[in-house]
Write a protein that holds these residues in place. Structure first.
Motif, PDB file in Angstrom:
ATOM      1  N   HIS A 124     -20.084  21.353 -34.045  1.00  0.00           N
ATOM      2  CA  HIS A 124     -18.844  20.579 -33.993  1.00  0.00           C
ATOM      3  C   HIS A 124     -19.018  19.210 -33.344  1.00  0.00           C
ATOM      4  CE1 HIS A 124     -19.019  22.449 -30.009  1.00  0.00           C
ATOM      5  NE2 HIS A 124     -18.190  21.513 -29.595  1.00  0.00           N
ATOM      6  N   GLU A 125     -20.138  19.023 -32.581  1.00  0.00           N
ATOM      7  CA  GLU A 125     -20.413  17.719 -31.967  1.00  0.00           C
ATOM      8  C   GLU A 125     -21.366  16.882 -32.812  1.00  0.00           C
ATOM      9  OE1 GLU A 125     -21.912  18.758 -28.074  1.00  0.00           O
ATOM     10  OE2 GLU A 125     -19.938  18.405 -27.181  1.00  0.00           O
ATOM     11  N   GLY A 126     -21.810  17.449 -33.928  1.00  0.00           N
ATOM     12  CA  GLY A 126     -22.754  16.737 -34.772  1.00  0.00           C
ATOM     13  C   GLY A 126     -24.207  17.022 -34.442  1.00  0.00           C
ATOM     14  N   PHE A 127     -24.445  17.913 -33.467  1.00  0.00           N
ATOM     15  CA  PHE A 127     -25.812  18.274 -33.108  1.00  0.00           C
ATOM     16  C   PHE A 127     -26.428  19.124 -34.217  1.00  0.00           C
ATOM     17  CE2 PHE A 127     -28.878  21.206 -31.220  1.00  0.00           C
ATOM     18  CZ  PHE A 127     -29.718  20.332 -30.574  1.00  0.00           C
ATOM     19  N   LEU A 128     -27.664  18.804 -34.577  1.00  0.00           N
ATOM     20  CA  LEU A 128     -28.326  19.485 -35.690  1.00  0.00           C
ATOM     21  C   LEU A 128     -29.234  20.609 -35.194  1.00  0.00           C
ATOM     22  CD1 LEU A 128     -29.291  16.336 -37.808  1.00  0.00           C
ATOM     23  CD2 LEU A 128     -27.423  17.945 -38.264  1.00  0.00           C
ATOM     24  N   TYR A 129     -28.740  21.847 -35.273  1.00  0.00           N
ATOM     25  CA  TYR A 129     -29.616  22.984 -34.996  1.00  0.00           C
ATOM     26  C   TYR A 129     -30.229  23.436 -36.314  1.00  0.00           C
ATOM     27  CZ  TYR A 129     -25.621  25.956 -36.444  1.00  0.00           C
ATOM     28  OH  TYR A 129     -24.597  26.556 -37.131  1.00  0.00           O
ATOM     29  N   ARG A 130     -30.944  24.547 -36.306  1.00  0.00           N
ATOM     30  CA  ARG A 130     -31.657  24.987 -37.502  1.00  0.00           C
ATOM     31  C   ARG A 130     -31.317  26.430 -37.867  1.00  0.00           C
ATOM     32  NH1 ARG A 130     -32.483  20.176 -36.788  1.00  0.00           N
ATOM     33  NH2 ARG A 130     -34.494  19.090 -37.036  1.00  0.00           N
ATOM     34  N   ILE A 131     -31.374  26.721 -39.153  1.00  0.00           N
ATOM     35  CA  ILE A 131     -31.317  28.096 -39.659  1.00  0.00           C
ATOM     36  C   ILE A 131     -32.475  28.271 -40.637  1.00  0.00           C
ATOM     37  CG2 ILE A 131     -30.051  29.769 -41.056  1.00  0.00           C
ATOM     38  CD1 ILE A 131     -27.462  28.672 -39.937  1.00  0.00           C
ATOM     39  N   GLY A 132     -33.230  29.347 -40.424  1.00  0.00           N
ATOM     40  CA  GLY A 132     -34.360  29.620 -41.299  1.00  0.00           C
ATOM     41  C   GLY A 132     -34.455  31.101 -41.606  1.00  0.00           C
ATOM     42  N   GLU A 133     -35.466  31.459 -42.367  1.00  0.00           N
ATOM     43  CA  GLU A 133     -35.636  32.847 -42.784  1.00  0.00           C
ATOM     44  C   GLU A 133     -37.024  33.356 -42.419  1.00  0.00           C
ATOM     45  OE1 GLU A 133     -34.955  32.827 -46.954  1.00  0.00           O
ATOM     46  OE2 GLU A 133     -32.774  32.896 -46.752  1.00  0.00           O
ATOM     47  N   LEU A 134     -37.083  34.609 -42.015  1.00  0.00           N
ATOM     48  CA  LEU A 134     -38.362  35.274 -41.828  1.00  0.00           C
ATOM     49  C   LEU A 134     -38.933  35.632 -43.200  1.00  0.00           C
ATOM     50  CD1 LEU A 134     -37.377  37.618 -38.879  1.00  0.00           C
ATOM     51  CD2 LEU A 134     -39.013  35.734 -38.757  1.00  0.00           C
ATOM     52  N   GLU A 135     -40.226  35.498 -43.343  1.00  0.00           N
ATOM     53  CA  GLU A 135     -40.848  35.823 -44.626  1.00  0.00           C
ATOM     54  C   GLU A 135     -40.646  37.293 -44.977  1.00  0.00           C
ATOM     55  OE1 GLU A 135     -45.007  34.833 -46.960  1.00  0.00           O
ATOM     56  OE2 GLU A 135     -44.677  34.136 -44.919  1.00  0.00           O
ATOM     57  N   GLU A 180     -19.938  29.814 -33.107  1.00  0.00           N
ATOM     58  CA  GLU A 180     -20.054  28.839 -34.184  1.00  0.00           C
ATOM     59  C   GLU A 180     -21.205  29.194 -35.130  1.00  0.00           C
ATOM     60  OE1 GLU A 180     -20.070  23.959 -34.670  1.00  0.00           O
ATOM     61  OE2 GLU A 180     -19.844  24.895 -32.698  1.00  0.00           O
ATOM     62  N   VAL A 181     -22.373  29.532 -34.571  1.00  0.00           N
ATOM     63  CA  VAL A 181     -23.505  29.859 -35.438  1.00  0.00           C
ATOM     64  C   VAL A 181     -23.301  31.212 -36.125  1.00  0.00           C
ATOM     65  CG1 VAL A 181     -25.122  28.469 -34.088  1.00  0.00           C
ATOM     66  CG2 VAL A 181     -24.925  30.908 -33.604  1.00  0.00           C
TER      67      VAL A 181
END
Length: 250
Positions: A124-135, A180-181
């Motif tokens: 909501h503040e514009g901070f860029l976190y990450r989402i990824g996947e385990l193989e 949020e996440v």
């Protein structure tokens, strides 16, 4: 090569203006016009980092955490800033802009724990976190073991999940972002500095939550940041400092 040249390189790659409003990154100690004799890269500008700079003949420290965060009311001989000035050592700190930048802390953390198909997500503040996947999917216990081994750091966690695939990542203190996440359809969240009530919230939400320590989730950027500086300034010696005063016991 001068301090201002290192600042310009870091600004071009990690964009100081992208730091969050409360932050204080940038050139914080010393002269922009000093010739750089060597660089020490560290997470925190500790006495030990200064000791190493002096021993190695370096006069610039590039730290992740700002050596000056809040306004100073005095600079006495007990202050790290006083010692830096007396020793002629400049400091550039690259903080929340490095956390969220391409090739920064969050990307380094995703790589360390083996996440693929990583995407940037803005809070909501514009901070860029990450989402990824385990193989391959892991249990909560299995992912905790992987995190501890890859970061060489103790992990606290909650989670009975037997199928963790989609993982959110925020280096450092990301507990306040849990709800949020959670809306992103994740199976697990890796961050640090988690309070007890946030662990309980994650348990209630059915999300595996992993706390791998502030140092553990951020020191991993020191080596790649040092490599970037070596590539940009091949004639200048660049040293890494991985000191933490924090100890653990059972």
């Amino acid at each position: 090569m001068k301090v201002k040249d290192v600042y310009s390189m870091l600004d071009e790659k990690f964009n100081f203006s992208s730091a969050l409003p409360y932050d204080n990154p940038g050139h914080l100690v010393g002269s922009m016009n000093d010739e750089v004799k060597g660089i020490v890269v560290c997470l925190d500008c500790t006495e030990e980092a200064v000791d190493q700079a002096i021993a190695d003949g370096a006069n610039l420290i590039v730290s992740h955490h700002p050596v000056i965060f809040d306004g100073l009311k005095s600079v006495t001989d007990e202050s790290i800033v006083y010692r830096l000035i007396r020793a002629g050592i400049s400091v550039i700190s690259v903080h929340t802009n490095l956390d969220q930048a391409d090739g920064g802390v969050n990307d380094a953390l995703c790589q360390k724990v083996g996440l693929k198909n990583v995407e940037k997500v803005a809070d909501h503040e514009g901070f860029l976190y990450r989402i990824g996947e385990l193989e391959e999917p892991l249990t909560a216990d299995g992912f905790a073991e992987r995190i501890a081994e890859s970061l060489d750091y103790p992990v606290k966690y909650v989670g009975t999940n037997t199928h963790i695939k989609r993982v959110a990542v925020c280096s450092g203190s990301g507990g306040s972002m849990l709800c949020e996440v959670a809306e992103q359809g994740i199976d697990a969240y890796l961050t640090a500095d988690i309070k007890h009530d946030v662990f309980m919230d994650a348990h209630a939400l059915g999300i595996a939550l992993f706390d791998a320590g502030h140092f553990g989730t951020e020191d991993i950027v020191v080596a790649p940041l040092a490599e970037e500086l070596k590539k940009a300034f091949p004639e200048t010696e660049v040293f890494e400092n991985h000191f933490s005063p924090i100890k653990f016991t059972r």
